[in-house]
Design a protein around this motif. Structure first.
Motif, short mmCIF file in Angstrom:
data_model
loop_
_atom_site.label_atom_id
_atom_site.label_comp_id
_atom_site.label_asym_id
_atom_site.label_seq_id
_atom_site.Cartn_x
_atom_site.Cartn_y
_atom_site.Cartn_z
N PHE A 18 -1.43 -2.74 13.02
CA PHE A 18 -2.29 -2.87 11.84
C PHE A 18 -3.33 -1.76 11.80
O PHE A 18 -3.56 -1.12 10.76
CB PHE A 18 -2.96 -4.25 11.90
N LEU A 22 -4.06 1.24 9.07
CA LEU A 22 -5.36 1.50 8.41
C LEU A 22 -5.71 2.97 8.48
O LEU A 22 -6.30 3.53 7.54
CB LEU A 22 -6.47 0.68 9.08
N LEU A 25 -3.87 4.63 5.77
CA LEU A 25 -4.47 4.26 4.48
C LEU A 25 -5.78 5.03 4.26
O LEU A 25 -6.06 5.48 3.14
CB LEU A 25 -4.73 2.75 4.45
N ALA A 26 -6.54 5.20 5.33
CA ALA A 26 -7.79 5.98 5.23
C ALA A 26 -7.47 7.43 4.86
O ALA A 26 -8.15 8.03 4.03
CB ALA A 26 -8.54 5.93 6.55
N ASN A 29 -6.79 7.75 1.23
CA ASN A 29 -8.07 7.78 0.48
C ASN A 29 -8.68 9.17 0.50
O ASN A 29 -9.13 9.67 -0.53
CB ASN A 29 -9.05 6.78 1.09
N LEU A 32 -6.78 11.46 -1.80
CA LEU A 32 -7.04 11.20 -3.22
C LEU A 32 -8.45 11.63 -3.62
O LEU A 32 -8.68 12.07 -4.74
CB LEU A 32 -6.84 9.72 -3.54
N PHE A 69 -1.40 -9.72 11.73
CA PHE A 69 -1.85 -8.34 11.47
C PHE A 69 -0.68 -7.38 11.33
O PHE A 69 -0.72 -6.45 10.54
CB PHE A 69 -2.77 -7.88 12.60
N TRP A 72 0.64 -7.50 7.94
CA TRP A 72 -0.25 -6.79 7.02
C TRP A 72 -0.04 -5.27 7.14
O TRP A 72 -0.08 -4.54 6.15
CB TRP A 72 -1.72 -7.13 7.30
N ILE A 76 0.84 -2.72 4.23
CA ILE A 76 0.03 -1.52 3.93
C ILE A 76 0.93 -0.30 3.81
O ILE A 76 0.78 0.51 2.88
CB ILE A 76 -1.04 -1.31 5.03
N PHE A 79 2.65 -0.37 0.57
CA PHE A 79 1.71 0.02 -0.48
C PHE A 79 1.54 1.54 -0.51
O PHE A 79 1.54 2.16 -1.58
CB PHE A 79 0.37 -0.68 -0.23
N VAL A 82 4.59 3.15 -2.07
CA VAL A 82 4.61 2.99 -3.54
C VAL A 82 3.57 3.93 -4.17
O VAL A 82 3.84 4.60 -5.17
CB VAL A 82 4.33 1.52 -3.93
N SER A 83 2.38 4.00 -3.57
CA SER A 83 1.32 4.87 -4.11
C SER A 83 1.78 6.31 -4.17
O SER A 83 1.63 6.99 -5.20
CB SER A 83 0.07 4.81 -3.22
N VAL A 86 4.48 6.84 -6.87
CA VAL A 86 3.94 6.79 -8.24
C VAL A 86 3.12 8.05 -8.52
O VAL A 86 3.26 8.69 -9.58
CB VAL A 86 3.06 5.53 -8.44
N ILE A 87 2.26 8.44 -7.57
CA ILE A 87 1.39 9.60 -7.79
C ILE A 87 2.20 10.89 -7.92
O ILE A 87 1.98 11.67 -8.85
CB ILE A 87 0.36 9.70 -6.64
#
Lengths: 98, 360
Positions: A18, A22, A25-26, A29, A32, A69, A72, A76, A79, A82-83, A86-87
């Motif tokens: 998990f 993260l 994922l950070a 961010n 982006l 976890f 999750w 993540i 996700f 997919v992000s 799409v982007i």
């Protein structure tokens, strides 16, 4: 009297999977926010997911531990995938140059 | 369960009172043995769970820390997901139904139509997509003599699909005013009054040395059909770069209280295939198509243009009724050749723009 099967808490391998998700994922961010080229793509979106998945699978060999976890972490990464799709697909349709 | 337990208690009482038969007593004894065995297992299993009182606090602390870390983990995850979710929304918003492409088209089409002798390097248009913001970066060029020189860079920021005032960074000697005053206009309709400064164009041109090329903004005495414009410069070595088209509102635009109305026109030259004015159709047809496209985005085009209003619907109606007639435009060539226009009866006034060393 009811006999209850005790759980030993969250698997550390699952928690590690998990935390690794993260980190990816950070980084998404940061990418982006800065709008710079996707540096470290292979590390953050290929190597780390691979390590995370291995840890998550390994956590199944630890009997009696919870793996919430870890699940999750998998969500993540789904996700993030997919992000990115799409982007990049949307960016590709905006003002394509020959 | 209670019934069974009560029944067992009754039998147990009878067992101890000696009221049960031998067979029943034997059965109760077996059940007691089973219960004892079960008790042993329970004792062994939970023997280690009986913690000393001091350890209970430690376990509670550990559980509390673990719960706190779990909450932190979930909160961090949710926080890190907010921005990507919003950005996906933003990409879908601009990518969907070609919204971003239309905003880019509006940006550079407005430049071609409202900025005399300006072109955009379509290959190098860049964009930056933010959180429901879309910034278009484009380099503007102009032709002086036979050379294409960079005018500067425009950044057109959009929030959703509404533009803000563009940021214009010019690198040329005489950048145009953001909102020109009436006496700073470069082109004048035949019915519009000339300002005093308009008469200085010839002097500037006269003082330019040999070996220079210039761009001049030529205002004519009367409107001329576009295909007859070349007749005006037939006798000199020069070429038209941009035509200023009479759209029915250009004469009154010189009034101060109407606000700045930019000249509207289109390039005389044909660009590459990527340009809006390419080889695929005559420039006048592409101009009309461009105007109709911009009419759908008039609010955006007005903000992007150095204008307070454009009134595109009214102007399109005028052009469809009266055809394309020019009242001037931008001409380039050797400075001394351009000076010969002073003797041309069709030319009402000129204004000198950029000047460069010989490249003709």
């Amino acid at each position: 009297m009811e006999l209850v099967k005790k759980k030993k808490g969250e698997s550390r391998l699952s928690a590690a999977a998990f935390i690794i998700s993260l980190i990816s994922l950070a980084h998404l961010n940061i990418f982006l926010l800065t709008q710079e080229s996707l540096n470290g793509f292979s590390f953050f979106y290929m190597l780390l997911p691979f390590i995370s998945l291995i840890l998550f699978i390994a956590s199944f060999f630890q009997k009696g531990y919870s793996r919430t976890f870890g699940w999750w972490g998998v969500l993540i990464y789904a996700f993030i995938f997919v992000s990115i799709v799409v982007i990049f697909f949307s960016a590709f349709t905006i003002y394509p140059k020959p | 369960m209670d019934t069974l337990s009560d029944e067992f208690k009754q039998r147990l009482k009878k067992y101890y009172a000696g009221e049960l038969s031998d067979q029943e007593a034997a059965k109760v004894e077996r059940e007691i043995q089973q219960a004892e065995a079960y008790q042993d297992v329970m004792n062994e299993t939970f023997e280690h769970d009986e913690l000393p009182p001091g350890k209970v606090g430690e376990i509670l602390k550990r559980s509390s820390r673990r719960a706190r870390l779990t909450v932190i983990g979930y909160v961090v995850m949710i926080l890190l997901m907010i921005y990507p979710v919003l950005m996906i929304g933003s990409y879908v918003y601009y990518g969907f139904i070609e919204r971003a492409n239309n905003l880019i088209d509006v940006s550079y089409s407005t430049v071609y139509i409202t900025e005399p002798n300006a072109s955009v390097d379509e290959f190098n248009i860049e964009y930056e997509l933010g959180l429901f913001t879309f910034d278009v970066y484009m380099d503007l060029y102009k032709q002086v003599g036979n050379a294409t020189i960079k005018q500067g860079e425009w950044v057109v920021p959009f929030r959703y699909n509404q533009p803000d005032f563009p940021e214009r960074n010019y690198t040329i000697d005489q950048p145009p005013e953001e909102i020109p005053q009436p006496d700073q206009r470069l082109l004048y309709h035949p019915d519009a009054g000339l300002s005093n400064s308009q008469n200085g164009g010839w002097d500037t041109l006269e003082n330019l040395p040999e070996g220079t090329v210039a761009e001049v903004y030529v205002s004519l005495e009367r409107t001329v059909p576009v295909d007859e414009l070349n007749r005006v410069i037939n006798d000199i070595d020069a070429k038209w770069l941009w035509y200023a088209i009479d759209t029915g509102l250009d004469a009154e635009a010189s009034g101060e209280d109407t606000g700045y109305l930019p000249p509207i026109g289109y390039p005389a030259q044909t660009g590459n295939n990527w340009s809006p004015y390419n080889f695929q159709a005559p420039n006048d047809e592409q101009f009309m198509e461009s105007l109709k496209f911009l009419a759908e985005y008039e609010e955006q085009a007005t903000m992007i243009a150095r204008a307070k209003w454009l009134e595109l619907d009214e102007r399109i109606a005028f052009l469809e009724e009266n055809g394309l007639n020019a009242y001037g435009g931008v001409v380039t060539g050797p400075a001394k050749e351009l000076l010969k226009l002073r003797d041309n009866d069709d030319v009402r006034a000129i204004r000198t723009g950029e000047v460069r060393l010989w490249n003709w």
